[in-house]
Design a protein around this motif. Structure first.
Motif, mmCIF file in Angstrom:
data_model
loop_
_atom_site.group_PDB
_atom_site.id
_atom_site.type_symbol
_atom_site.label_atom_id
_atom_site.label_comp_id
_atom_site.label_asym_id
_atom_site.label_seq_id
_atom_site.Cartn_x
_atom_site.Cartn_y
_atom_site.Cartn_z
ATOM 1 N N ASN A 1 0.868 -1.169 0.000
ATOM 2 C CA ASN A 1 0.000 0.000 0.000
ATOM 3 C C ASN A 1 0.907 1.223 0.000
ATOM 4 O O ASN A 1 1.495 1.579 1.022
ATOM 5 N N ARG A 2 1.055 1.861 -1.179
ATOM 6 C CA ARG A 2 2.009 2.949 -1.326
ATOM 7 C C ARG A 2 1.306 4.253 -1.739
ATOM 8 O O ARG A 2 0.355 4.227 -2.515
ATOM 9 N N GLU A 3 1.855 5.346 -1.226
ATOM 10 C CA GLU A 3 1.293 6.664 -1.503
ATOM 11 C C GLU A 3 1.748 7.164 -2.870
ATOM 12 O O GLU A 3 2.919 7.044 -3.234
ATOM 13 N N ASN A 4 0.801 7.696 -3.646
ATOM 14 C CA ASN A 4 1.114 8.375 -4.895
ATOM 15 C C ASN A 4 1.076 9.877 -4.621
ATOM 16 O O ASN A 4 0.006 10.464 -4.480
ATOM 17 N N PRO A 5 2.257 10.525 -4.516
ATOM 18 C CA PRO A 5 2.263 11.942 -4.102
ATOM 19 C C PRO A 5 1.517 12.865 -5.049
ATOM 20 O O PRO A 5 0.910 13.848 -4.610
ATOM 21 N N LEU A 6 1.549 12.588 -6.350
ATOM 22 C CA LEU A 6 0.875 13.466 -7.301
ATOM 23 C C LEU A 6 -0.633 13.340 -7.192
ATOM 24 O O LEU A 6 -1.358 14.343 -7.185
ATOM 25 N N LEU A 7 -1.134 12.107 -7.110
ATOM 26 C CA LEU A 7 -2.580 11.893 -7.021
ATOM 27 C C LEU A 7 -3.095 12.014 -5.596
ATOM 28 O O LEU A 7 -4.313 12.072 -5.379
ATOM 29 N N LYS A 8 -2.160 12.049 -4.641
ATOM 30 C CA LYS A 8 -2.524 12.131 -3.228
ATOM 31 C C LYS A 8 -3.514 11.042 -2.839
ATOM 32 O O LYS A 8 -4.554 11.281 -2.236
ATOM 33 N N MET A 9 -3.143 9.847 -3.227
ATOM 34 C CA MET A 9 -3.951 8.680 -2.889
ATOM 35 C C MET A 9 -3.030 7.455 -2.782
ATOM 36 O O MET A 9 -1.872 7.493 -3.195
ATOM 37 N N PHE A 10 -3.564 6.398 -2.193
ATOM 38 C CA PHE A 10 -2.778 5.179 -2.025
ATOM 39 C C PHE A 10 -3.143 4.162 -3.105
ATOM 40 O O PHE A 10 -4.310 4.036 -3.498
ATOM 41 N N GLU A 11 -2.134 3.473 -3.569
ATOM 42 C CA GLU A 11 -2.333 2.434 -4.575
ATOM 43 C C GLU A 11 -1.976 1.085 -3.961
ATOM 44 O O GLU A 11 -0.895 0.899 -3.387
ATOM 45 N N ASP A 12 -2.912 0.154 -4.085
ATOM 46 C CA ASP A 12 -2.737 -1.175 -3.504
ATOM 47 C C ASP A 12 -2.273 -2.161 -4.565
ATOM 48 O O ASP A 12 -2.577 -2.024 -5.759
ATOM 49 N N ASP A 13 -1.554 -3.172 -4.107
ATOM 50 C CA ASP A 13 -1.142 -4.254 -4.990
ATOM 51 C C ASP A 13 -1.053 -5.530 -4.166
ATOM 52 O O ASP A 13 -0.520 -5.525 -3.047
#
Length: 873
Positions: A774-786
């Motif tokens: 679960n990592r933060e996407n600084p540009l989208l200001k949201m977390f992306e799960d994998d």
């Protein structure tokens, strides 16, 4: 009277055996006193008189012994030279008139290297001949058949006749083991040199009384420890003749190494045609080394040549060498799918025996091959599934008890990317840690400065990184990187207030390079221009140093419970504080860093030793204070049956919080907080956790600012990543199932010691991995799960004691596809074995069926049928 007769009979047999009765001159024997014989002394012979013993009706009451000079005696040329030991369970009968001995029931005779066992034995002392056979019991079944052994030869037979003097024998209906096979014969003649001639025989590697298969023949000659040669022979299976016949038979019968041809395997490949594989010649050079020259050939042009050798010298070293070169052609010429691959492989493994030398060690494990060799020429699954191969040749020694030297050649290769990394060579020299301020003859406790220690380490390396196609080009030497690094750490350890350990270290590092770089921007008349990097040859010494200080302790906390199953909790905390400092080696006074002006006019800093083997000194000053707290949590559980007994359960193996503060930075001095931990649940479930927490706020572009989260968002940290990994490994078998579903342990009676071989024995290994990120996407200001999941299963089932099924498979949940899957079926057919291997899908989709004789001497007596993965069936 009976005792005298028995003793007289014994004396008669002895005299007949040594040949004295008829050869001693009458003038030398005192008949009246009945003096006689036995050889005991080197100068004198004791003789037993046998004249009146032959008259069994009036045996003498006593026997007197006198000593005669040995020079007056004559020994018969037919005399038996060694003592005959014999015994029988039932009885032994002596025929004094015919000079014969009859032995009954489990009779045994030992003479020199000869051993005979049978229920009936007849010894003719005049002829020096032994006859043996079995005897019929009350039901008429013949039991106690002769077993004859001389040297390494062993016979089981219906009856036999053997002459001790000539060492020749005639054996009927015999079974004898020759090497790893068995020779059956209706009639066998045995000669003095142990060569035997067989009439009406058969050769087999089956040890059953009625063999499951045999090569039947009319005549054969067996030369022990050499070979077996037969006349025309044909194959019989379960007594049924087959049309498989040979004009003659030749079977190696030599122990140890033997030279000869290696029969190739044959078959058909849809892509490469009919083939012969792994045929060639084997040469046992001597007791220490052998050599096999092998080759493959295909009707559509593909071929391969292989050299294999193994060597072994006891208490010194052992190893093996495997070299191969192959031309692999697939498809038809002048078509789109036509491919030609020149493949090679070089493998060498060398191991030195620990007893060879006390201080010197040499070892090698070299594994070099072309990127498509395993695709077309792999012999096992691991080679096919591997894409990274590593090699190493190492030599190490020590001297004077404090200096160590090692030299290594290393190689790493990826067959997918075709990248090759090689160190040619890498040399390490080190001096053991020593204490310069300690006195040799000291007394009392150590002073703080006496704990100061020093050591020295030097590393020299010559390295190249390239692709396999450029490995042997002319300019490959120009791409090599080399250098030497010297390291001198000075450290001390001090105990503070008995509970705190304070460690201080000053590290001095010096790098030697043979080149540096100069970089500048060249417009060259173009709008964009280009960045030019020049290599400058010459000796360069690059130095740096740093200081490190750490203090640590350990805290224990425990909570005990007087009642209940839970006996106690124990919490162990290990706080550590560390401070590291290094100066700014990026300043111009050191000369390690320079600037170039890019096309926009901005100055860019670069290291003139960029890309060096040992890097460059740090370009910025650092004063880093770091903090960490490690936790361990355990519990004690009482035993229900014995409250005094308890077991330890680890709840948290490790949970660490760490962060740092850099005093040398102008801003963003706090380093993100890192939390990582691991534990094991239920003995088989392994859990690891890792997360990163940032104390600074991001701006609208996703870049870190100097504003703290605590001041802006009323929180200490902002989570930037969160990783979990679950790994389950289970060894499943019948015992596991019984323990899982049985509420109580079942005690096995002590008398029950046998295990049924017909029971369905099985075992299985299940591996499940779940990786969640679960990592933060600084540009989208949201977390992306994998989520990555994989399941692997391996097992072995014994349907009966002779049927075995092995399988391996797996499933990748992300790609939604099965991983490598294979099913192996094995059937033990006593002296034969059957195998069926099936890979139902994937690139290596194939199947292989074979039935063959187990023994290596008849390894080419087999039938195989397969569909190769290269055939794309």
């Amino acid at each position: 009277m009976f005792q005298k007769l028995y003793f007289s009979s014994f004396l008669f047999l002895f005299c007949v055996a040594v040949g004295f009765a008829q050869d001693v001159p009458d003038s030398k024997v005192n008949k009246r006193n009945r003096r006689s014989n036995i050889l005991q002394d080197t100068n004198n012979v004791i003789i037993l008189d046998t004249i009146d013993i032959l008259n069994v009706e009036n045996p003498p009451d006593s026997i007197e012994i006198s000593v005669l000079d040995s020079a007056t005696l004559q020994i018969s040329p037919n005399a038996i030279e060694n003592i005959i030991d014999y015994q029988a369970l039932d009885s032994i009968r002596f025929d004094l008139v015919n000079k014969k001995i009859f032995m009954f029931n489990k009779s045994e005779i030992t003479y020199d290297d000869l051993f005979l066992e049978a229920d009936y034995v007849e010894i003719d002392m005049d002829k020096g001949e032994i006859f043996a056979s079995g005897m019929a019991d009350s039901s008429g079944t013949v039991i106690g058949k002769p077993m004859f052994k001389q040297g390494e030869q062993k016979f089981k037979t219906e009856k036999m006749r053997y002459n001790i003097n000539t060492k020749k024998g005639l054996i009927y209906t015999v079974i004898t083991q020759e090497g790893s096979g068995f020779m059956h014969g209706e009639k066998i003649k045995k000669y003095e040199d142990n060569t035997t001639y067989v009439k009406g025989g058969k050769y087999t590697t089956c040890d059953a009384q009625c063999p499951h298969f045999e090569l039947a023949f009319n005549k054969a000659k067996v030369i022990p420890n050499d070979k077996i040669i037969t006349g025309p022979a044909y194959l019989r299976i379960e007594g049924v003749p087959t049309p498989l016949a040979l004009p003659f038979g030749y079977f190696p019968n030599k122990k140890g190494r033997a030279n000869g041809l290696i029969i190739p395997s044959y078959g058909e490949s849809a892509n490469r045609g009919f083939f012969f594989e792994n045929g060639g010649f084997y040469w046992g050079i001597n007791d220490y080394v052998d050599l096999a020259l092998l080759g493959d050939i295909y009707t559509r042009g593909s071929w391969a040549a292989k050299v294999r050798s193994a060597y072994n010298k006891r208490y010194k070293f052992n190893g093996n060498l495997d070299v191969a070169y192959a031309i692999n052609l697939t498809g038809e010429k002048n078509t789109a799918d036509y491919q030609k691959a020149n493949d090679f492989m070089f493998r060498w493994k060398h191991t030195q025996d620990p007893k060879a030398h006390p201080t010197r060690r040499f070892s090698a494990d070299v594994n070099i091959l072309s990127n498509t060799f395993s695709k077309f020429n792999s012999t096992n699954t691991s080679d096919y599934l591997s894409n990274t191969f590593q090699s190493g040749v190492s030599y190490s020694t020590s001297f004077a008890g404090k200096y160590n030297l090692s030299a290594n050649i290393r190689h790493s290769q990826n067959t997918l990317t075709r990248q090759v990394d090689m160190s040619l060579p890498e040399v390490n020299f080190s001096a053991n840690r020593f204490y310069p301020f300690r006195k040799k003859n000291r007394s009392g406790s150590l002073k703080w400065y006496e704990n100061i220690s020093m050591s020295y380490n030097a590393n020299m390396k010559n390295k190249i990184t390239t692709v396999d196609t450029l490995l042997f080009t002319e300019n490959i030497l120009d791409k090599m990187q080399n250098g030497i690094r010297h390291s001198i750490p000075v450290s001390s350890s001090i105990k503070i207030l008995k509970f705190f350990n304070w460690n201080n270290t000053v590290n001095y590092t010096e790098r030697w390079y043979s080149q540096s770089i100069d970089r500048y921007w060249n417009n060259n008349g173009f709008t964009e221009g280009e960045l030019v990097t020049d290599t400058i040859k010459g000796f360069n010494a690059v130095r740096d140093f740093n200081y490190n200080s750490s203090i640590t302790t350990r805290l224990y906390g425990m909570k005990q419970f007087k009642k209940g199953k839970l006996a106690a909790f124990r919490h162990v905390l290990t706080p550590t504080m560390n401070f590291a400092y290094n100066p700014n080696f990026g300043s111009s006074k050191w000369g390690y860093y320079k600037y170039y002006q890019d096309q926009s006019g901005s100055l860019r800093q670069y290291s003139i030793y960029e890309g060096g083997l040992y890097g460059s000194p740090p370009s910025r000053k650092s004063g880093l204070a770091s903090f960490s707290l490690t936790n361990n949590l355990e519990a004690k559980i009482r035993n229900k049956k014995d409250t005094a007994d308890s077991r330890k359960v680890i709840l948290i193996e490790n949970l660490t919080f760490s962060t740092a503060y850099n005093f040398a930075l102008d801003s963003l001095r706090w380093i993100p907080l890192v939390i990582n931990g691991r534990t094991t649940l239920f003995k088989n479930l392994y859990v690891t956790y890792n997360s990163i927490w940032d104390p600074y706020v991001l701006d609208s572009l996703g870049k870190r600012t100097s504003k703290l989260e605590m001041n802006t968002n009323n929180r200490l940290f902002r989570m930037t990543s969160n990783d979990w990994n679950f790994s389950l490994n289970l060894a499943i078998n019948q015992a596991f199932i019984d323990k899982l579903f049985s509420p109580k342990e079942v005690e096995v009676p002590a008398s029950s010691t046998t295990v049924s071989t017909e029971s369905n024995e099985w075992n299985m290994t299940l591996s499940y991995n779940l990786y969640y990120t679960n990592r933060e996407n600084p540009l989208l200001k949201m977390f992306e799960d994998d989520v990555i999941q994989s399941l692997n299963l391996q097992g072995e089932f014994y349907l009966t004691r002779k049927w075995r099924v092995n399988f391996t498979s797996g499933y990748d949940f992300k790609s939604k596809d099965f991983s490598y899957t294979a099913i192996d079926i094995y059937r033990d057919l006593h002296c034969w074995e059957m195998r069926f291997n099936w890979i139902p899908f994937g690139f290596r989709k194939s199947w292989n069926f074979s039935i063959n004789v187990k023994a290596s001497v008849l390894q080419d007596l087999k039938y195989s049928l397969k569909k190769d993965f290269r055939d794309s069936y």
